[in-house]
Design an enzyme around this catalytic site. Structure first.
Site, PDB file in Angstrom:
ATOM      1  N   HIS A  47      44.845 -16.266 -21.659  1.00 10.46           N
ATOM      2  CA  HIS A  47      45.314 -16.131 -20.310  1.00 10.46           C
ATOM      3  C   HIS A  47      43.785 -16.521 -19.358  1.00 10.46           C
ATOM      4  O   HIS A  47      42.879 -16.159 -19.625  1.00 10.46           O
ATOM      5  CB  HIS A  47      45.295 -14.514 -19.601  1.00 10.46           C
ATOM      6  CG  HIS A  47      46.376 -14.087 -20.173  1.00 10.46           C
ATOM      7  ND1 HIS A  47      47.057 -12.825 -20.474  1.00 10.46           N
ATOM      8  CD2 HIS A  47      47.771 -14.536 -20.899  1.00 10.46           C
ATOM      9  CE1 HIS A  47      48.217 -12.363 -20.977  1.00 10.46           C
ATOM     10  NE2 HIS A  47      48.739 -13.377 -20.942  1.00 10.46           N
TER      11      HIS A  47
ATOM     12  N   HIS B 253      37.457 -19.197 -17.034  1.00 12.93           N
ATOM     13  CA  HIS B 253      37.506 -19.270 -18.671  1.00 12.93           C
ATOM     14  C   HIS B 253      38.749 -18.670 -19.137  1.00 12.93           C
ATOM     15  O   HIS B 253      39.537 -17.855 -18.534  1.00 12.93           O
ATOM     16  CB  HIS B 253      35.824 -18.741 -19.278  1.00 12.93           C
ATOM     17  CG  HIS B 253      36.463 -16.749 -18.592  1.00 12.93           C
ATOM     18  ND1 HIS B 253      36.054 -16.624 -17.355  1.00 12.93           N
ATOM     19  CD2 HIS B 253      37.174 -16.064 -19.448  1.00 12.93           C
ATOM     20  CE1 HIS B 253      36.411 -15.511 -17.720  1.00 12.93           C
ATOM     21  NE2 HIS B 253      36.705 -15.007 -18.577  1.00 12.93           N
TER      22      HIS B 253
END
Length: 290
Positions: A111, A200
Site C-alpha cells: 500500500h 513509500h
C-alpha cells in the site's frame, strides 16, 4: 341566621418535632446487558504489542486512501523482500514482517498511502467515497512507479518505526493524486497529507520505546539486553520488546546489498491503474479512467 363555625386545620412542619423520617430513595433497576454497548478494549497483546494511538469513539470509522500494488508470491520483488527481511533480522531481531511467510497468500498487496489514517463519522463515509471515485476519473488509466531505496520511517505518534521501500519514479503522479484529494478531506474536516510526502510501501515494523513521561509507570518498561550503540532494549507490559530506533548501519547495509536490484526495472517497476479507499473493514477500489 345560623353561622357555621369552621375549624382551623393545622399541619405539622419539620420544626414541630423529630418524628418525620426522610423518604427512602428508590434504587433504579440495572440496565439489561443487551442494552449496554460493548466498546472495544485496547489490548496490545492481541495486536503484537501495537497501541491504539487514537481512542475508540462509538460511531467513528477509520479510513485510509492508498494506491494498491499487487505483488505475486513468485515475483522478483517478493523474493527480494524475503532477502531484505532475513538480513534485517540479524540486526533487529524484534522486526515484524507485514507479510509473515506462514500467512502468505499467492497475491500480496503493498500500500502506498495518499492520506493519513482518517476517522470518519457515519454520514461522512459516502462523501469520501464520492470524492475518491471522482478522483479516479481525473487521471490517466496508467502511470509507472519504481522503488529507489530502502529507508526508515517513523509514524507521527512515535510508537513504531517502519522498514520501507521509497518511491522514485512516479512520485510526481502520486503527489498530484494526494494534492487533488486534499479539498475533499478539508471539506469533511480531515487533515490533508504531508506537505512534502515521502511516498513509500512499508514491509516491516518494530515497536519503539515510549518516553516514561508519556507512558505508564517506570516498572512497565524493563531493560532487558543491550541494543546497538549501547541502548537498552525494553519490554512493554504485554511482554513485547521495543527499541529506540533501527541501528544506524541497518539502512546503509541494506541499500548496499539490495539497492541496485530494488531499483531495477525487472524487480521494482510497476504500472499503477487503481486507487483504493478502506473504511473500517470495507475496501473500495476504482480504476483510473480519465
Amino acid at each position: 341566621m345560623k353561622r357555621c363555625s369552621t375549624a382551623l386545620v393545622t399541619y405539622s412542619s419539620s420544626d414541630d418535632g423529630d418524628d418525620e423520617r426522610p423518604a427512602k430513595k428508590r434504587k433504579l433497576p440495572s440496565l439489561s446487558s443487551f442494552l449496554v454497548p460493548n466498546l472495544p478494549v485496547d489490548n496490545p497483546a492481541q495486536h503484537q504489542g501495537r497501541i491504539r494511538t487514537k481512542p475508540h469513539v462509538e460511531g467513528q470509522f477509520a479510513a485510509h486512501v492508498y494506491v494498491p500494488l499487487v505483488v505475486e508470491q513468485r515475483s522478483p520483488l517478493c523474493g527480494l523482500i524475503d532477502e531484505i527481511l532475513d538480513n534485517s533480522k540479524d540486526l533487529v531481531p524484534t522486526l515484524t514482517a507485514l507479510w509473515p511467510r506462514k500467512d502468505r497468500i499467492k497475491r500480496q498487496e503493498l500500500h502506498i498511502s495518499l492520506s493519513h489514517p482518517t476517522f470518519l463519522r457515519a454520514h461522512q463515509r459516502e462523501d469520501l467515497k464520492k470524492a475518491v471515485k471522482s478522483l479516479s476519473k481525473q487521471f490517466s488509466p496508467r502511470f509507472t512507479i519504481s522503488f529507489a531505496a530502502l529507508s526508515e520511517l517513523t509514524n507521527d505518534e512515535k510508537t513504531r518505526t517502519f522498514l520501507a521501500l521509497e518511491i522514485g519514479a512516479g512520485h510526481h503522479e502520486l503527489r498530484t493524486l494526494s494534492n487533488t484529494l486534499s479539498p475533499a478531506l478539508q471539506a469533511i474536516r480531515q487533515k490533508e497529507f504531508y506537505s512534502n510526502p515521502r511516498f513509500h510501501a512499508s514491509i516491516a515494523w518494530a515497536l519503539l520505546d515510549r518516553p516514561l513521561s508519556e507512558s505508564r509507570p517506570e516498572s512497565v518498561l524493563i531493560p532487558r539486553s543491550t541494543f546497538a550503540e549501547g541502548h537498552p532494549e525494553q519490554v512493554t507490559e504485554a511482554g513485547f520488546p521495543t527499541i529506540p530506533h533501527f541501528p544506524k548501519e541497518l539502512i546503509p547495509t541494506l541499500n548496499s546489498r539490495h539497492g541496485v536490484q530494488l531499483a531495477s526495472i525487472k524487480t521494482g517497476s510497476f504500472d499503477i491503474n487503481e486507487i483504493s479507499l478502506k473504511i473500517g473493514k470495507e475496501v473500495y477500489t476504482w480504476k483510473l479512467s480519465a
